[in-house]
Design a protein around this motif. Structure first.
Motif, mmCIF file in Angstrom:
data_model
loop_
_atom_site.group_PDB
_atom_site.id
_atom_site.type_symbol
_atom_site.label_atom_id
_atom_site.label_comp_id
_atom_site.label_asym_id
_atom_site.label_seq_id
_atom_site.Cartn_x
_atom_site.Cartn_y
_atom_site.Cartn_z
ATOM 1 N N THR A 47 0.847 -1.191 0.000
ATOM 2 C CA THR A 47 0.000 0.000 0.000
ATOM 3 C C THR A 47 0.889 1.249 0.000
ATOM 4 O O THR A 47 2.092 1.160 0.272
ATOM 5 N N ASN A 95 -0.807 -5.804 1.127
ATOM 6 C CA ASN A 95 -2.228 -5.830 0.753
ATOM 7 C C ASN A 95 -2.573 -7.085 -0.044
ATOM 8 O O ASN A 95 -3.559 -7.108 -0.772
ATOM 9 N N VAL A 116 -7.853 -5.404 1.576
ATOM 10 C CA VAL A 116 -7.856 -4.229 2.453
ATOM 11 C C VAL A 116 -9.253 -4.003 3.043
ATOM 12 O O VAL A 116 -9.405 -3.828 4.257
ATOM 13 N N PRO A 167 -10.434 1.074 -1.765
ATOM 14 C CA PRO A 167 -10.456 1.537 -0.374
ATOM 15 C C PRO A 167 -9.805 2.916 -0.214
ATOM 16 O O PRO A 167 -9.049 3.347 -1.080
HETATM 17 C C1 LIG Z 1 -1.877 -3.005 -3.446
HETATM 18 O O1 LIG Z 1 -0.504 -3.067 -3.765
HETATM 19 C C2 LIG Z 1 -0.228 -2.874 -5.126
HETATM 20 C C3 LIG Z 1 1.247 -3.119 -5.314
HETATM 21 O O2 LIG Z 1 2.007 -2.221 -4.579
HETATM 22 C C4 LIG Z 1 -0.659 -1.492 -5.519
HETATM 23 O O3 LIG Z 1 -0.410 -1.303 -6.890
HETATM 24 C C5 LIG Z 1 -2.141 -1.344 -5.242
HETATM 25 O O4 LIG Z 1 -2.530 -0.033 -5.503
HETATM 26 C C6 LIG Z 1 -2.455 -1.650 -3.805
HETATM 27 N N1 LIG Z 1 -3.869 -1.650 -3.617
HETATM 28 C C7 LIG Z 1 -4.385 -1.351 -2.438
HETATM 29 C C8 LIG Z 1 -5.862 -1.364 -2.371
HETATM 30 O O5 LIG Z 1 -3.706 -1.079 -1.478
#
Ligand SMILES: *[C@@H]1O[C@H](CO)[C@@H](O)[C@H](O)[C@H]1NC(C)=O
Ligand SMILES: *[C@@H]1O[C@H](CO)[C@@H](O)[C@H](O)[C@H]1NC(C)=O
Ligand SMILES: *[C@@H]1O[C@H](CO)[C@@H](O)[C@H](O)[C@H]1NC(C)=O
Ligand SMILES: *[C@@H]1O[C@H](CO)[C@@H](O)[C@H](O)[C@H]1NC(C)=O
Ligand SMILES: *[C@@H]1O[C@H](CO)[C@@H](O)[C@H](O)[C@H]1NC(C)=O
Ligand SMILES: *[C@@H]1O[C@H](CO)[C@@H](O)[C@H](O)[C@H]1NC(C)=O
Ligand SMILES: *[C@@H]1O[C@H](CO)[C@@H](O)[C@H](O)[C@H]1NC(C)=O
Ligand SMILES: *[C@@H]1O[C@H](CO)[C@@H](O)[C@H](O)[C@H]1NC(C)=O
Ligand SMILES: *[C@@H]1O[C@H](CO)[C@@H](O)[C@H](O)[C@H]1NC(C)=O
Ligand SMILES: *[C@@H]1O[C@H](CO)[C@@H](O)[C@H](O)[C@H]1NC(C)=O
Ligand SMILES: *[C@@H]1O[C@H](CO)[C@@H](O)[C@H](O)[C@H]1NC(C)=O
Ligand SMILES: *[C@@H]1O[C@H](CO)[C@@H](O)[C@H](O)[C@H]1NC(C)=O
Length: 635
Positions: A444, A450, A482, A597
């Motif tokens: 995140t 995540n 999340v 989220p």
């Molecule tokens: C989850 O992690 C990925 C890789 O870092 C990122 O691209 C994505 O935005 C993240 N999504 C959330 C909901 O945190």
């Protein structure tokens, strides 16, 4: 706080004066446990006499005989620890001791446990160390109610990737010592490794920056002069070794294969360590999800994936294995598999961080030039590479994607986003029943996991890249992780409701979360005070135990149920109601919520507790001071 030069004084003093002069604390310092410095010429690979049975490349049609011979020993050795963990789990409705005895008597089907430690630099190392300390029955209080000690001793496999490989590799070259004995003075033993307050860019305390860099330079220079291809990963692996292997000279002669000779390892007193890296084929820059995934174990390196399907004897990588065997008049070469180089290979992404040395004061010009020279013949997109001599040159030219290259380029195990080293644990022949997947990734924007690593492994499994892999369970998208808090508390994936026969292990996902400390430190932060190090490790301990069972007093029972889940289905045993409750609570039930989220900013889970690490650090210095004082009086 901890003064390394003081330790060195004691240590050097110990070498010149008979041990009887010293108080017990000082004597303990001499048992700095190590694997074996058996490379023929320090960091420089060199010719050794070939064993009578000349080493060859083997086709990866099944597990090695080394592993199949070792597994029954390990299985037997896990019985008592597993019975202890299950007995403390107190699963009403099942006599777990009797259950395990029944399986042991039947000679088959004992639950097989694996632990996987993700990448994510020092954060992942420290978070993973906390989890391993929690799983380790040698940790103080770890076998009390609410704790999980013994899970490590119940495990057959322990895999590490990138920052996770630093943890796994470091523990094994330290004779599989406990995390606690590294970070605190247990029985008077004080380790000098993991001094993260001394940045890798400046070198360890007690070694001048000039001397540090001179040693890095000379080691890599020696290897290059001997005709081996070196890259910045060689410098990186050398530098890491001063923190993870030996602070005085980085243990240039410690090989990863020497673990296979350790009597505790051969008698299967510890799980099998597996370190993961990824192969890059010539011309390939982007790491694809179908890339060939390499594993290093103490016997071998290689891959079960279709892009290679072969393994080389690790000790002898560097010999001319053209077409699978060393020519009759050819020699055996050893020493390429330096332990730090293996860890550096798995974490070669950090080469980029290491480039910061250009900004450190006092780094000698010769080192900068040498590093620049290794960077000069590769493009900037190739800076994360570890070059190994290719033992698979001309071997299996049809299936082996790198058959025509004398150099084997390996990169950081997390570059395909599979940041938890689950891959080697999914191999069907390994028959793993449950994987405790410790995730210290920074996914995140706020640097918490995540589920990205889980999604990546799921996607690869769905694409059926390798027929050797058992199926990975369904997992949801990251938004769901999340939104449902699956990245904040342990979650089981691959539950079966006791009905259909599952394929592959149950995955117990254990994400880094703020139990007692905001442990979301930056992956590229290379310096941590001892206090901060210990707090992050403590947080990892709390994460694994859910605050020693204070967040959920049923957690140890649920861990027990996770261990037994596959076995209960195999033996057609009725699921105890305790376990049914656990599965209802901890299994992901297929629900999704993929709306985007808000920024993920979790609050601390445990109320602030009084800190123990300060007092323990004070205790260390106190012990040392007294010991040194006594020592000086003795001479
Ligand atoms: C989850 O992690 C990925 C890789 O870092 C990122 O691209 C994505 O935005 C993240 N999504 C959330 C909901 O945190
Ligand atoms: C390694 O650890 C084992 C178990 O703690 C111990 O018995 C053995 O003596 C140690 N080996 C070395 C070389 O220190
Ligand atoms: C199994 O382990 C027990 C003790 O843990 C030992 O006494 C016994 O010899 C072992 N059996 C085998 C076949 O290794
Ligand atoms: C152990 O095996 C015996 C005999 O087969 C059986 O009656 C008993 O239920 C088993 N116990 C457990 C806990 O599985
Ligand atoms: C172990 O438990 C005792 C009793 O609860 C406690 O006083 C002590 O601080 C604990 N030690 C550690 C290292 O957690
Ligand atoms: C090392 O490998 C690189 C990339 O494969 C190659 O360009 C270079 O010529 C090799 N150097 C030596 C000394 O073998
Ligand atoms: C194990 O020890 C033997 C005897 O010292 C040695 O010949 C052999 O090379 C060692 N093996 C490894 C993998 O280091
Ligand atoms: C991955 O898939 C691409 C496209 O199908 C293929 O060209 C490549 O050879 C594959 N790589 C591996 C390592 O299997
Ligand atoms: C692995 O097994 C092979 C075949 O039994 C043997 O030749 C080799 O020495 C073993 N490797 C190690 C490192 O013990
Ligand atoms: C390696 O061995 C092959 C024969 O198996 C031979 O043709 C080749 O010249 C050898 N290479 C080196 C660098 O010695
Ligand atoms: C090394 O490379 C950097 C960036 O390319 C350059 O700024 C620096 O002057 C070079 N240093 C030496 C000693 O060659
Ligand atoms: C390697 O070279 C041989 C002979 O030139 C060729 O037939 C083969 O396809 C090549 N293999 C790969 C993986 O490029």
């Amino acid at each position: 706080m901890i003064n390394i030069s003081r330790i060195l004084v004691c240590f050097v003093g110990y070498l010149v004066v008979p041990a009887s002069c010293f108080p017990p604390d000082i004597q303990a310092l001499s048992i700095l446990e190590r694997a074996a410095p058996v490379a023929p010429d320090g960091y420089t690979p060199a010719v050794v006499s070939c064993p009578a049975h000349r080493p060859t490349i083997r086709a990866a049609t099944g597990l090695s005989t080394n592993e199949t011979d070792w597994l029954p020993l390990r299985t037997n050795n896990t019985v008592q620890a597993m019975k202890d963990v299950l007995s403390r789990a107190n699963i009403s409705g099942l006599d777990t001791g009797r259950y395990i005895d029944n399986l042991t008597n039947a000679g088959t089907g004992l639950p097989r446990v694996a632990i996987a430690i993700s990448g994510g630099g020092y954060r992942a190392l420290m978070n993973g160390a906390g989890a391993l300390a929690a799983f380790d029955n040698r940790s103080t209080n770890a076998t009390e109610t609410g704790h999980l000690g013994g899970l490590l001793q119940s495990a057959t496999y322990l895999s590490g990737l990138s920052g996770g490989s630093w943890l796994v590799g470091s523990l094994y070259v330290q004779n599989f010592t406990s995390v606690e004995s590294i970070i605190s003075a247990t029985d008077g033993f004080l380790s000098t490794i993991w001094q993260f307050d001394h940045s890798i860019l400046n070198g360890p305390d007690g070694l001048s920056i000039t001397r540090y860099y001179r040693q890095l330079f000379d080691d890599v220079d020696g290897k290059r002069d001997a005709g081996f291809n070196t890259t910045i990963t060689d410098y990186w692996g050398r530098a890491l070794s001063y923190q993870l292997v030996d602070p005085s000279d980085g243990g240039p002669a410690f090989t990863f294969s020497s673990i296979s000779n350790d009597t505790d390892f051969t008698s299967a007193q510890a799980p099998l360590p597996l370190i993961v890296a990824i192969e890059r084929t010539s011309g390939q820059l982007q790491i694809a999800s179908n890339s060939t995934i390499f594993e290093f174990n103490p016997w071998e390196m290689g891959s079960y994936d279709p892009g290679l399907e072969a393994f080389a004897p690790l000790q002898f990588v560097g010999s001319n294995f053209t077409n699978g065997s060393i020519p009759r008049n050819g020699s055996c070469i050893a020493g390429v598999d330096n332990a730090g180089f293996v860890m550096g290979t798995s974490s070669s992404l950090f080469n980029q961080a290491f480039l910061q040395i250009g900004r450190v004061e006092g780094v000698p010009e010769f080192l900068i030039s040498a590093i620049n020279a290794t960077l000069a013949n590769v493009g900037s997109e190739n800076r994360d590479i570890a070059n190994w001599p290719n033992p698979f040159f001309r071997y299996n030219s049809s299936g082996n994607l790198n058959a025509n290259s004398t150099v084997l380029a390996l990169v950081d195990g997390g570059e395909d986003l599979q940041n938890i080293p689950l891959h080697p644990l999914l191999l069907e022949e390994r028959e793993v029943d449950v994987v405790f997947a410790v995730d210290g990734s920074a996914d995140t924007a706020t640097l918490w996991p995540n589920g990205t690593a889980m999604v990546a492994t799921f996607n690869r499994s769905e694409a059926r890249v390798s027929s050797n892999d058992s199926r990975f369970p369904d997992v949801p998208d990251q938004n769901t992780f999340v939104n449902l808090g699956l990245n904040q508390r342990p979650t089981f994936f691959g539950c079966t409701n006791g009905s259909n026969t599952p394929r592959g292990p149950l995955i117990v996902y254990m994400p880094n979360a703020p139990y007692s400390f905001q442990s979301n430190v930056s992956t590229f932060d290379l310096e941590y005070s001892i206090e901060e190090r210990n707090q992050i490790i403590q947080n990892g301990y709390n994460m694994a135990t859910m605050g020693n069972g204070t967040v959920d007093s049923n957690w140890p029972a649920c861990i027990g149920c996770a261990i037994l889940a596959r076995s209960l289905v195999r033996t057609r045993t009725r699921i105890p109601s305790k376990c049914a409750d656990c599965f209802a609570r901890y299994c992901w039930n297929g629900t999704t919520n993929n709306t985007l989220p808000n920024t993920y900013e979790p609050a601390q889970i445990l109320a602030n507790t009084t800190e123990q690490s300060t007092s323990s650090a004070a205790r260390i210095s106190g012990t040392l001071l007294l010991s040194c004082f006594a020592f000086m009086l003795a001479i």
